[in-house]
Design an enzyme around this catalytic site. Structure first.
Site, PDB file in Angstrom:
ATOM      1  N   ASN A 446       3.003   8.450   7.771  1.00 52.18           N
ATOM      2  CA  ASN A 446       3.646   8.176   6.481  1.00 52.18           C
ATOM      3  C   ASN A 446       4.014   9.449   5.729  1.00 52.18           C
ATOM      4  OD1 ASN A 446       3.679   5.393   6.642  1.00 52.18           O
ATOM      5  ND2 ASN A 446       1.703   5.130   5.655  1.00 52.18           N
ATOM      6  N   ASN A 471      -1.872  -2.556  10.435  1.00 49.72           N
ATOM      7  CA  ASN A 471      -0.894  -2.978   9.431  1.00 49.72           C
ATOM      8  C   ASN A 471      -0.501  -4.439   9.614  1.00 49.72           C
ATOM      9  OD1 ASN A 471       0.783  -2.971  11.660  1.00 49.72           O
ATOM     10  ND2 ASN A 471       1.766  -1.030  11.140  1.00 49.72           N
ATOM     11  N   CYS A 534      -4.317   1.496   0.562  1.00 49.83           N
ATOM     12  CA  CYS A 534      -3.686   1.517   1.884  1.00 49.83           C
ATOM     13  C   CYS A 534      -2.323   2.189   1.705  1.00 49.83           C
ATOM     14  CB  CYS A 534      -3.589   0.105   2.460  1.00 49.83           C
ATOM     15  SG  CYS A 534      -2.838  -1.113   1.364  1.00 49.83           S
ATOM     16  N   ASP A 536       0.744   0.623   0.254  1.00 48.74           N
ATOM     17  CA  ASP A 536       1.250   0.240  -1.066  1.00 48.74           C
ATOM     18  C   ASP A 536       0.195  -0.418  -1.937  1.00 48.74           C
ATOM     19  OD1 ASP A 536       3.867   1.190  -0.591  1.00 48.74           O
ATOM     20  OD2 ASP A 536       4.325  -0.621   0.550  1.00 48.74           O
ATOM     21  N   GLY A 537      -0.967  -0.730  -1.382  1.00 47.27           N
ATOM     22  CA  GLY A 537      -2.075  -1.229  -2.189  1.00 47.27           C
ATOM     23  C   GLY A 537      -2.014  -2.696  -2.527  1.00 47.27           C
ATOM     24  N   ASP A 539      -1.988  -5.270   0.286  1.00 45.67           N
ATOM     25  CA  ASP A 539      -2.377  -6.085   1.445  1.00 45.67           C
ATOM     26  C   ASP A 539      -3.833  -5.817   1.828  1.00 45.67           C
ATOM     27  OD1 ASP A 539       0.070  -7.453   1.845  1.00 45.67           O
ATOM     28  OD2 ASP A 539       0.930  -5.637   2.700  1.00 45.67           O
ATOM     29  N   ARG A 580       5.228 -12.552   2.418  1.00 48.00           N
ATOM     30  CA  ARG A 580       4.242 -12.670   3.496  1.00 48.00           C
ATOM     31  C   ARG A 580       4.189 -14.081   4.075  1.00 48.00           C
ATOM     32  NH1 ARG A 580       5.029  -8.091   3.333  1.00 48.00           N
ATOM     33  NH2 ARG A 580       3.619  -6.412   2.687  1.00 48.00           N
TER      34      ARG A 580
END
Length: 772
Positions: A446, A471, A534, A536-537, A539, A580
């Site tokens: 990333n 992920n 994680c 984007d915070g 999931d 999702r």
């Protein structure tokens, strides 16, 4: 004198001159009383008379001017009063007109409602006449008036079974064991006759069931022509599916091609591991209408056209479930604000972060300017904020997204200050543990995209740990393997265990539970604060934070607390449920779909299996949440974040899932629940996990196997023995505590008596010595 205009005033002035002349003549006449006009007249007296006359005329002119001004003022005031009266009269007339129009509208609406009710009654009677079958085993359609609402209820009475209609419902279909109750706002859109439902038996055999296929604005359900099928075959393939649960719809066969009766129809795949096949006759394109209408109803262009907006018919009723989570009340329960932490409304209009809640908790030593700078440094503006604090030690769980470090290793002093202030807010902590949920290789990759992870050199008093959770794409593939395994198990289950291992589902859950247990132990045993993130915070961060709080806080192990936990760490912090789950979306191959929330609920189920008495809710509660995650019946899980939900006014137009739960708590309450104030640390080894048959295979496995694997139907003797031993040990413990308290009291008395005797002895000795 009054004047209406300037012309009147001029005429009046000319009249005054004439009056003056008359006065002069009168004076002359007085002077000429004796008719003697001569030059002997006194000139001084005559001049005085003239001066008096001139002063009188000037005074009259002044009086006339003043009277004119007063008259103008009065006229203006009168005109204004008249205008105001006219306005008031107009307003009153408008109000009367509006009231009359409202009354007329109400009368028209009442008349239209009565007409609609009459039309509905006529339609139901027509349907009854069309659907009546006098010589069938199923029974006859009957219209019955409800005792409370006095509304007609459609009931299909079986001749063999005396089935009664369900009270409080608008419509109900009963076929022996099969009962179909229509919800509020649910209507039949279409029905298809002579449809065959293909029920797959072991060894890939098909058991054909002939019946009717009904489509409502909420679900699709199949009604067999012969009720004996459901009496003889105890199937769990209940041919009913909500429209929001449909994953994809496919046609197979063609009208002009194919052989046999089972070569033309539609296949329906669901999001909750169901697969249905319906066969149609090869005449007049019999499947065309049902396929088109089903596709339109299952995948509407907008969510506002789904059943969740139609379910709530009375939009003025305020649903209590929407107020179950109060951010200020929840943080107040945790003891916030305090001397180190403060509640901030800097994101009240979602100007800093559109996916965060309005109320956030930050360290007190930070300024608003520093908070804004930190939000720009974190991905998607999701800066570090508190979600839970330990009531005794002050250790905290904070959450955020990855920093924008990039290849150039950018740093931010304000971000460093924020993490340092989080560390200092815990008086008993020695470090701030940064828990990165990703594998390290993913976090390093990333950095090429401008993000990455914290460089520990720039963050003193911090420790970075990578938890290694994969992920969303890996989780989606794992769930697809679970789905294929469940379908294959009907044909051959010899390789069930090896197939389950190859899915990787248990290994993913093991990482999630293990990481949550380590965080809970760091906070409870070591009094250390933890920062979780994680990419984007929204999931993996929600999974870890939610489970950690479930282990630490006994409030979240209750029904109400679990609802608050979902609202706080999943809904308010912006988990993208719409993407999702794929709500009302036919693109089943979308890369943004992932079973993140389903996986978290499965982890909770594994914890319940290990400790059945520690949780107030049961397995039915978890299954009900997952069923309505896809059903589009409630508005709780619609859209991606709080801002989108508030724009769509979900609290006004939809029902909340928690309202139904709180009104039916008996169904979801664990009878063996024992409140425990201490933290819980479940075992995270894979050998302790159990495959959740009652959810993944609830429509595939036989009913008898369901009973064996169900928590609510576990061996009752075991629970009775366990409860008896628990109560016996608890009573013994209470008796020991009482005995201990009694002995302590006796010891206190003995010590007091001993001190008193010592004092007496010392006093006696002192007296003897004084006598000597």
């Amino acid at each position: 004198m009054e004047f209406s205009s300037e012309s009147d005033f001029d005429s009046s002035s000319s009249n005054s001159d004439e009056e003056a002349q008359k006065v002069i003549l009168e004076t002359l006449q007085k002077l000429n009383r004796s008719d003697e006009l001569s030059s002997e007249i006194d000139e001084d007296e005559f001049d005085a008379q003239l001066d008096g006359i001139q002063s009188i005329t000037s005074f009259k002119k002044k009086v006339l001017i003043l009277t004119k001004q007063n008259k103008n003022k009065k006229e203006n005031t009168q005109e204004n009063e008249k205008k105001q009266e006219q306005k008031e009269n107009v307003n009153k007339e408008n109000e009367k007109k509006q009231e009359n129009e409202k009354r007329q509208e109400q009368k028209e609406n009442s008349n239209t409602e009565k007409e609609k009710e009459k039309e509905k009654e006529k339609e139901t009677k027509k349907e009854i006449k069309n659907l009546e079958r006098k010589d069938s085993q199923i029974g006859d359609w009957v219209v019955v008036k409800n005792e409370k609402t006095r509304k007609p209820t459609i009931v299909l009475h079986s001749k063999s079974n005396n089935n009664k209609y369900l009270k409080g419902t608008t419509q109900c279909l009963t076929y022996g064991k099969l009962k179909i109750v229509f919800l509020e706002g649910e209507k039949i859109e279409m029905k298809s006759l002579n449809v065959t439902f293909g029920y797959k038996l072991p060894q890939n055999k098909i058991k054909p069931i002939l019946g009717k296929l009904y489509l409502t604005n909420y679900r699709l359900f199949f009604v067999p022509n012969e009720i004996e099928i459901f009496d003889n075959y105890d199937t769990v393939l209940n041919p009913e599916i909500t429209l929001g649960t449909i994953l994809r719809i496919e046609k197979f066969g063609h009208q002009s091609t194919g052989r046999g009766n089972f070569s033309y129809g539609i296949e329906i795949y669901s999001k909750d591991f169901r697969f249905y096949k319906f066969y149609f006759l090869k005449k007049n394109h019999s499947r065309r209408d049902i396929y088109r209408s089903l596709h339109v109803k299952a995948f509407p262009p907008t969510i506002e056209l789904s059943f969740s907006y139609l379910h709530k018919t009375n939009k003025q009723v305020v649903d209590s479930g929407w107020s179950i989570y109060d951010p200020e009340g929840e943080f107040k329960r945790q003891g916030l604000p305090n001397r180190n932490w403060s509640l901030s409304k800097i994101n009240s209009k979602h100007q800093i972060c559109s996916t965060y809640p309005r109320l956030l908790v930050f360290p007190k030593m930070l300024t608003n300017k520093e908070i804004i700078i930190v939000s720009r440094y974190r991905s998607k503006g999701r800066l570090p904020t508190l979600t839970w604090i330990h009531p005794k030690t002050g250790a905290t769980i904070t959450r955020c997204s990855q920093p924008r470090v990039g290849i150039t290793q950018r740093s931010c002093e304000e971000d460093q200050k924020m993490l340092n202030s989080i560390f200092r807010s815990n008086p008993e902590g020695t470090k701030l543990f940064i828990m990165d949920c990703r594998p390290k290789k993913n976090a390093m990759a990333n950095r090429a995209k401008g993000a990455g992870y914290e460089m520990i050199v720039d963050y003193p008093n911090c420790d970075l740990t990578f938890l290694g959770i994969d992920n969303i794409h890996v989780m989606r593939e794992s769930l697809n393997r679970i789905r294929n395994l469940c379908f294959q198990s009907l044909v051959d289950d010899k390789k069930w265990l090896s197939g389950l291992e190859n899915t990787g589902w248990f290994s993913h859950m093991e990482k999630i539970i293990r990481s949550s247990v380590t965080i809970a132990k760091l906070i409870e045993n070591d009094s250390q604060s933890v920062l979780v993130h994680c990419s984007d915070g929204w999931d993996r961060t929600a999974q870890i934070c939610g489970l950690s709080q479930l282990f630490l806080d006994p409030y979240f192990r209750t029904i109400e607390g679990f609802e608050v936990l979902i609202e706080k760490d999943w809904l308010s912090f912006g988990h993208k449920f719409h993407q999702r789950i794929g709500q009302a979306n036919s693109d089943y191959g979308n890369s943004q779909r992932s079973p993140v929330f389903l996986q978290w609920i499965d982890c909770v189920y594994q914890c319940i299996i290990q400790d059945p008495t520690a949780y107030e809710f049961n397995e039915d509660f978890l299954i009900f949440i997952l069923e309505n995650l896809f059903s589009l019946r409630f508005g709780t899980f619609l859209f991606n974040n709080v801002q989108e939900r508030q724009k769509r006014k979900l609290s006004k137009y939809t029902y909340s899932l928690w309202t139904h739960v709180n009104q039916n708590t008996k169904e979801f309450t664990n009878k063996n629940y024992r409140k425990r104030l201490t933290p819980i640390y479940p075992e995270y080894a894979i050998r302790n996990f159990i495959f959740w048959d009652n959810y993944y295979n609830k429509h595939l496995i036989p009913h008898e196997l369901k009973k064996k694997n169900s928590i609510r139907q576990l061996d009752q003797d075991f629970f009775e023995i366990e409860l008896e031993t628990y109560e016996r040990l608890r009573n013994e413990e209470y008796e020991l505590i009482r005995e201990r308290e009694r002995l302590e009291r006796e010891l206190d008395r003995y010590e007091k008596r001993k001190k008193q005797l010592k004092k007496k002895i010392s006093l006696n000795k002192a007296k003897k010595n004084s006598k000597k």
